[in-house]
Motif scaffolding. Structure first.
Motif, PDB file in Angstrom:
ATOM      1  N   ALA A 293      39.886  42.181  34.854  1.00 27.75           N
ATOM      2  CA  ALA A 293      40.895  42.910  34.074  1.00 27.75           C
ATOM      3  C   ALA A 293      42.295  42.797  34.697  1.00 27.75           C
ATOM      4  O   ALA A 293      42.458  42.227  35.781  1.00 27.75           O
TER       5      ALA A 293
ATOM      6  N   GLY B  48      41.538  40.432  37.700  1.00 27.47           N
ATOM      7  CA  GLY B  48      40.946  39.160  37.259  1.00 27.47           C
ATOM      8  C   GLY B  48      41.935  38.037  37.077  1.00 27.47           C
ATOM      9  O   GLY B  48      41.632  37.043  36.410  1.00 27.47           O
ATOM     10  N   TYR B  49      43.145  38.186  37.627  1.00 27.26           N
ATOM     11  CA  TYR B  49      44.149  37.135  37.452  1.00 27.26           C
ATOM     12  C   TYR B  49      44.514  36.531  38.807  1.00 27.26           C
ATOM     13  O   TYR B  49      45.632  36.658  39.279  1.00 27.26           O
TER      14      TYR B  49
ATOM     15  N   LYS C 225      34.744  32.526  30.358  1.00 28.37           N
ATOM     16  CA  LYS C 225      35.259  32.324  31.716  1.00 28.37           C
ATOM     17  C   LYS C 225      34.335  32.956  32.761  1.00 28.37           C
ATOM     18  O   LYS C 225      33.999  32.339  33.764  1.00 28.37           O
TER      19      LYS C 225
ATOM     20  N   GLY D 230      34.959  43.111  28.614  1.00 31.23           N
ATOM     21  CA  GLY D 230      36.016  44.121  28.645  1.00 31.23           C
ATOM     22  C   GLY D 230      35.562  45.485  29.171  1.00 31.23           C
ATOM     23  O   GLY D 230      36.242  46.487  28.934  1.00 31.23           O
TER      24      GLY D 230
ATOM     25  N   ASP E 165      38.050  47.674  31.155  1.00 30.55           N
ATOM     26  CA  ASP E 165      39.059  48.296  30.282  1.00 30.55           C
ATOM     27  C   ASP E 165      38.484  49.565  29.660  1.00 30.55           C
ATOM     28  O   ASP E 165      39.167  50.563  29.512  1.00 30.55           O
TER      29      ASP E 165
ATOM     30  N   ARG F  93      36.861  47.982  16.206  1.00 28.86           N
ATOM     31  CA  ARG F  93      37.671  47.179  17.139  1.00 28.86           C
ATOM     32  C   ARG F  93      38.697  46.338  16.380  1.00 28.86           C
ATOM     33  O   ARG F  93      39.821  46.160  16.815  1.00 28.86           O
TER      34      ARG F  93
ATOM     35  N   ARG G  70      38.960  35.625  16.542  1.00 30.71           N
ATOM     36  CA  ARG G  70      37.752  35.643  17.367  1.00 30.71           C
ATOM     37  C   ARG G  70      36.582  36.214  16.589  1.00 30.71           C
ATOM     38  O   ARG G  70      35.452  35.770  16.728  1.00 30.71           O
TER      39      ARG G  70
HETATM   40  N1  UDP Z   1      40.515  38.804  31.928  1.00 33.55           N
HETATM   41  C1  UDP Z   1      40.646  38.589  33.287  1.00 33.55           C
HETATM   42  N2  UDP Z   1      41.074  37.364  33.708  1.00 33.55           N
HETATM   43  C2  UDP Z   1      41.360  36.353  32.856  1.00 33.55           C
HETATM   44  C3  UDP Z   1      41.192  36.581  31.457  1.00 33.55           C
HETATM   45  C4  UDP Z   1      40.752  37.828  31.034  1.00 33.55           C
HETATM   46  O1  UDP Z   1      40.392  39.465  34.094  1.00 33.55           O
HETATM   47  O2  UDP Z   1      41.738  35.290  33.306  1.00 33.55           O
HETATM   48  C5  UDP Z   1      40.041  40.129  31.494  1.00 33.55           C
HETATM   49  C6  UDP Z   1      40.913  40.830  30.479  1.00 33.55           C
HETATM   50  O3  UDP Z   1      42.003  41.469  31.117  1.00 33.55           O
HETATM   51  C7  UDP Z   1      39.919  41.810  29.895  1.00 33.55           C
HETATM   52  C8  UDP Z   1      38.605  41.029  29.965  1.00 33.55           C
HETATM   53  O4  UDP Z   1      38.814  39.968  30.861  1.00 33.55           O
HETATM   54  O5  UDP Z   1      39.808  42.918  30.717  1.00 33.55           O
HETATM   55  C9  UDP Z   1      38.174  40.410  28.645  1.00 33.55           C
HETATM   56  O6  UDP Z   1      38.223  41.335  27.686  1.00 33.55           O
HETATM   57  P1  UDP Z   1      37.695  41.036  26.224  1.00 33.55           P
HETATM   58  O7  UDP Z   1      37.877  42.292  25.469  1.00 33.55           O
HETATM   59  O8  UDP Z   1      38.284  39.773  25.702  1.00 33.55           O
HETATM   60  O9  UDP Z   1      36.178  40.789  26.574  1.00 33.55           O
HETATM   61  P2  UDP Z   1      34.915  40.703  25.682  1.00 33.55           P
HETATM   62  O10 UDP Z   1      34.104  41.884  26.136  1.00 33.55           O
HETATM   63  O11 UDP Z   1      35.336  40.747  24.248  1.00 33.55           O
HETATM   64  O12 UDP Z   1      34.364  39.376  26.136  1.00 33.55           O
END
Ligand code: UDP
Length: 244
Positions: free
Chosen positions: A110, A137-138, A165, A187, A190, A213, A223
């Protein structure tokens, strides 16, 4: 252990939320790194177009059906899974058990600040939880992050980088990460932090969490088209299999 059911190319463990959490406890008793993935319809559809992702999902020790799309699909194939197991809820069960057993937890993923907030909120709710590391996560260097995880002595690693990823990152680094359980939970951080709210109970009950959502984040429409595409593909595939 638990029987796996193949749904559009991905094998899912036929488990309830409780059974999935119990299975995580069993995996934690073994001294090796295990992988848990929580593919929903969107990820299932991605996997049908991405052989590497499909193989990774199928190599995980625990694969749960996250979302109504996958549950419907399993019914269409006439091999229904017992239950929908949302990754975000499985994560909470794993944290509750970790608090009881004293296992160390590492949150990875995140935006900066979100994982810290998630850990703070979880600590308020789950007494005795032991966070040994938190990292957004960056990041640029896998090496630094893996060194940090290994130095933390964590048993459990939440990997929340979004799909695909997080699945690819876990598979690529599995042998180097010295934890016993890593879970790809999208997510979830979050959600724990409260930066993205889950749908009201009534939406969840009616299987319309995806719709809530979409209302909250209309930009997800691209998506989310994966859901009808997945359903059509599953119906077509099930007819094709019946004809054989
Ligand atoms: N995220 C991250 N690094 C990245 C890309 C995404 O940490 O390089 C995080 C983003 O901030 C979010 C989560 O991955 O917290 C993905 O959330 P999303 O709602 O797209 O996930 P889903 O549960 O739908 O796969």
């Amino acid at each position: 252990m638990h029987e796996k059911i193949s749904i559009y190319g991905v094998g899912y463990n036929n488990v309830t939320l409780e059974e999935a959490a119990e299975f995580c406890e069993e995996l934690l008793c073994e001294e090796k790194n295990h992988m848990v993935v929580t593919p929903n319809a969107e990820i299932g559809y991605m996997a049908s177009k991405d052989e590497e992702l499909k193989e990774i999902l199928n190599s995980a020790e625990l694969v749960v059906a996250d979302g109504v799309g996958v549950v419907y699909a399993s019914k269409i194939y006439r091999t229904p899974v017992k239950a929908k197991v949302p990754g975000v809820e499985l994560g909470i069960r794993v944290l509750e058990n970790a608090a009881k057993s004293g296992r160390g937890v590492f949150f990875l993923g995140a935006k900066p600040g979100v994982a810290d907030l998630a850990a703070a909120k979880v600590s308020e709710k789950i007494e005795g939880i032991n966070f040994v590391g938190i990292r957004d996560g960056y990041f640029k260097s896998d090496e630094d992050v893996i060194a940090e995880i290994n130095a933390s002595g964590a048993d459990i690693l939440f990997v929340c980088l979004g799909a695909p990823k997080q699945e690819k990152w876990m598979a690529e680094n599995r042998d180097r990460i010295k934890v016993r359980l890593m879970l790809g939970l999208g997510g979830s951080l979050d959600s724990y932090a409260g930066t993205v709210k889950r749908a009201p109970k009534i939406f969840i009950k009616l299987g319309l969490e995806w719709f809530y959502r979409l209302l909250k984040e209309p930009k997800r429409i691209g998506r989310m088209m994966a859901l009808p595409k997945y359903m059509f593909a599953v119906i077509f595939d099930s007819f094709r299999k019946k004809d054989r």
